[in-house]
Design a protein around this motif. Structure first.
Motif, short mmCIF file in Angstrom:
data_model
loop_
_atom_site.label_atom_id
_atom_site.label_comp_id
_atom_site.label_asym_id
_atom_site.label_seq_id
_atom_site.Cartn_x
_atom_site.Cartn_y
_atom_site.Cartn_z
N ILE A 229 0.80 -0.99 -0.38
CA ILE A 229 -0.32 0.37 -0.08
C ILE A 229 0.61 1.15 -0.40
CG2 ILE A 229 -2.36 0.98 0.87
CD1 ILE A 229 -2.38 -1.73 2.50
N GLU A 230 0.68 1.95 -0.81
CA GLU A 230 1.20 3.19 -0.75
C GLU A 230 0.15 4.25 -1.00
OE1 GLU A 230 4.79 3.48 -4.84
OE2 GLU A 230 3.39 2.67 -4.97
N ARG A 231 0.75 5.51 -0.24
CA ARG A 231 -0.05 6.54 0.06
C ARG A 231 1.08 8.12 -0.43
NH1 ARG A 231 -0.81 8.22 7.07
NH2 ARG A 231 1.35 8.90 6.05
N ASP A 232 0.09 8.81 -0.67
CA ASP A 232 0.72 9.44 -1.90
C ASP A 232 1.55 10.77 -0.73
OD1 ASP A 232 -0.88 11.15 -0.02
OD2 ASP A 232 -1.85 12.37 -1.74
N ASP A 233 2.48 10.23 -0.25
CA ASP A 233 3.35 11.59 0.77
C ASP A 233 4.73 10.87 0.37
OD1 ASP A 233 2.48 9.20 3.00
OD2 ASP A 233 2.59 10.27 4.07
N GLY A 234 4.88 8.69 0.18
CA GLY A 234 5.70 8.33 0.16
C GLY A 234 5.38 7.35 0.56
N ILE B 100 5.25 4.06 2.25
CA ILE B 100 4.80 2.16 1.85
C ILE B 100 4.16 1.93 2.84
CG2 ILE B 100 7.05 1.46 0.58
CD1 ILE B 100 6.30 0.84 -1.45
N ASN B 101 3.41 0.82 2.91
CA ASN B 101 3.39 -0.20 3.88
C ASN B 101 2.82 -1.49 3.39
OD1 ASN B 101 3.96 0.70 6.35
ND2 ASN B 101 1.82 1.62 6.49
N GLY B 102 3.87 -2.86 4.02
CA GLY B 102 2.90 -4.10 3.19
C GLY B 102 2.35 -5.00 4.62
N ALA B 103 1.84 -5.51 4.00
CA ALA B 103 0.77 -6.29 4.99
C ALA B 103 0.03 -7.40 4.36
CB ALA B 103 -0.65 -5.84 5.27
N PRO B 104 0.52 -8.21 4.87
CA PRO B 104 -0.19 -10.33 4.86
C PRO B 104 -0.92 -10.25 4.41
CG PRO B 104 1.54 -10.77 6.61
CD PRO B 104 1.49 -8.74 7.01
N ALA B 105 -1.28 -10.98 3.10
CA ALA B 105 -2.75 -10.96 2.72
C ALA B 105 -3.51 -12.34 3.08
CB ALA B 105 -3.16 -11.11 1.11
N ASP B 106 -3.39 -12.66 4.04
CA ASP B 106 -3.81 -13.91 3.93
C ASP B 106 -5.06 -13.86 4.74
OD1 ASP B 106 -3.87 -17.08 4.42
OD2 ASP B 106 -3.84 -16.53 6.26
N HIS B 107 -5.27 -12.43 5.75
CA HIS B 107 -6.16 -13.10 6.78
C HIS B 107 -7.41 -11.98 5.99
CE1 HIS B 107 -6.60 -8.09 5.36
NE2 HIS B 107 -5.29 -7.85 5.19
N TYR B 108 -7.51 -11.42 3.76
CA TYR B 108 -9.02 -11.58 3.06
C TYR B 108 -9.06 -13.41 3.57
CZ TYR B 108 -7.00 -7.37 1.97
OH TYR B 108 -6.94 -6.30 1.80
N LEU B 109 -8.66 -14.38 3.43
CA LEU B 109 -9.62 -15.30 3.74
C LEU B 109 -9.27 -16.04 4.97
CD1 LEU B 109 -6.45 -16.35 0.40
CD2 LEU B 109 -9.35 -16.85 0.57
N ALA B 110 -9.18 -15.36 5.79
CA ALA B 110 -9.04 -16.15 7.73
C ALA B 110 -10.81 -16.82 8.03
CB ALA B 110 -8.75 -14.50 7.98
#
Lengths: 258, 258
Positions: free
Chosen positions: B42-47, B49-59
């Protein structure tokens, strides 16, 4: 949109990962309350972006991969841990009463390594350090740090610096990854594109990003054992043995020609 | 350096997360062998950047946060799950024999929701869907999906679409996050900058990235309960109750004015 700031990305993320693992010190929180996992973000020059949890930089020996343990058994004499990061392997050598120096260009990583108890550290590059009077019996490059040889231009310069730092009979123990087992079109296409440009297939052009910071773009080499042998020609170093038990990862042991 | 391609980022990452979780189908591998964790970037317009594990979408329900369970207990009648993603909550409502439709604009996410057994899905936006004849008793927006109201410009339009889709006595059950509990200067500074530009503090401007793809930039609202109440003025919807047990997360229940 604002551009990220060039900075000590690796140091920042290792410091946050340390705060999350130990529960001590400020760390990124969602909504000011919920700890976020610390994720290293790696951009490649073809637009590929990958995230990887950063906690492995702090892994204790019981969390390591088997080839890391086999690598430490190959160390002897005075060890220079190149790209020591948060001190993962150097600290274990120190625990075993071996003479070990941790070298890294990241101030943040060296700060964490020292905080964790690593006594002998140098904040510099191998090129700078080659001018020092210190000499070593083993050069350790784990955690994919064989990649630090970058490619055909940089490898002879990097290896010459290690030769300068070497005592007679010194060895390099480096962990690499063979990138050519993939069938993923994103990677196969990238390898082809690299070759068309006169680069090795797995000569990655990368930058790291974490929160507000980015590194400059740099080369990082992921190569086969055959490519490594090719790169060693004329450097004074030769491949002595390869441990391929944990494919696609391998451990290469190199020695200076007599 | 090459720019990422605009595409169904969320669909791609949910499909890969599904392949990793089930062990079925192609998924990203390191060196063609070792599975990589699937990380949403996920990039925000102030520069930032964050990453988040995607597995929770299938929890599965036993991995959910407590407020998700409380939210499902508030559902009644025919439910429209807005931004249903891979069907995490809609599938559970279906298991409980409730009438539920999963709505999402991501073809890849809808494909996975259907593969997992969700029977009633629509691949569209709420604006488009408001022209359909179907009507609902509950609008469910979990997983921070209150953010879909975007901000002061979009919120009345979005809420008008839901009013069109509403049966008498219908309610919205939405999960939000209060962003103002933070002392992190990166976030505090961003909130200030947003306000200087006439935006709400937590009116995030984001884009998602995964592998070779990016979304366009879009607004996503993270707001306090007080800000939410302000946004509801004149929309026909009013705040009926708020569950703040799991701060900074909250569940807001909204109903149409009689």
């Amino acid at each position: 949109m604002d551009q990220p700031v060039i900075g000590d990305v690796f140091g920042e993320l290792v410091q946050d990962a340390f705060a999350v693992r130990t529960g001590v010190g400020p760390r990124p929180l969602a909504g000011g309350r919920v700890p976020r996992p610390v994720i290293e973000i790696i951009e490649r020059d073809d637009g590929l972006i990958n995230g990887a949890p950063a906690d492995h930089y702090l892994a204790e020996p019981d969390e390591w991969q088997p080839h890391d343990h086999r690598a430490l058994r190959l160390c002897r004499g005075a060890v220079l841990d190149i790209g020591c990061g948060a001190g993962r392997t150097a600290l274990e050598l120190q625990r075993r009463s071996m003479a070990v120096t941790g070298l890294d260009i990241s101030p943040g990583a060296i700060a964490i390594a020292r905080k964790r108890g690593l006594r002998d550290t140098v904040l510099t590059s191998v090129d700078e350090y080659a001018r020092a009077a210190t000499r070593y019996d083993t050069f350790l490059m784990l955690g994919n740090n064989l990649g630090l040889i970058e490619g055909p231009e940089r490898a002879p310069v990097f290896l010459a610096a290690l030769a300068q730092l070497a005592r007679p009979g010194a060895r390099i123990i480096a962990q690499g990854t063979d990138p050519y087992g993939t069938t993923d079109p994103v990677h196969v296409g990238y390898h082809e594109r690299n070759r068309e440009r006169g680069r090795l297939g797995g000569q990655l052009r990368l930058r790291l990003r974490y929160r507000m910071q980015a590194t400059d773009w740099f080369d990082y080499l992921v190569c086969s054992v055959a490519e490594l042998e090719e790169l060693l020609h004329g450097t004074g170093w030769r491949l002595k043995s390869v441990d391929e038990q944990d494919r696609p990862y391998y451990l290469a042991v190199m020695e200076l020609n007599p």
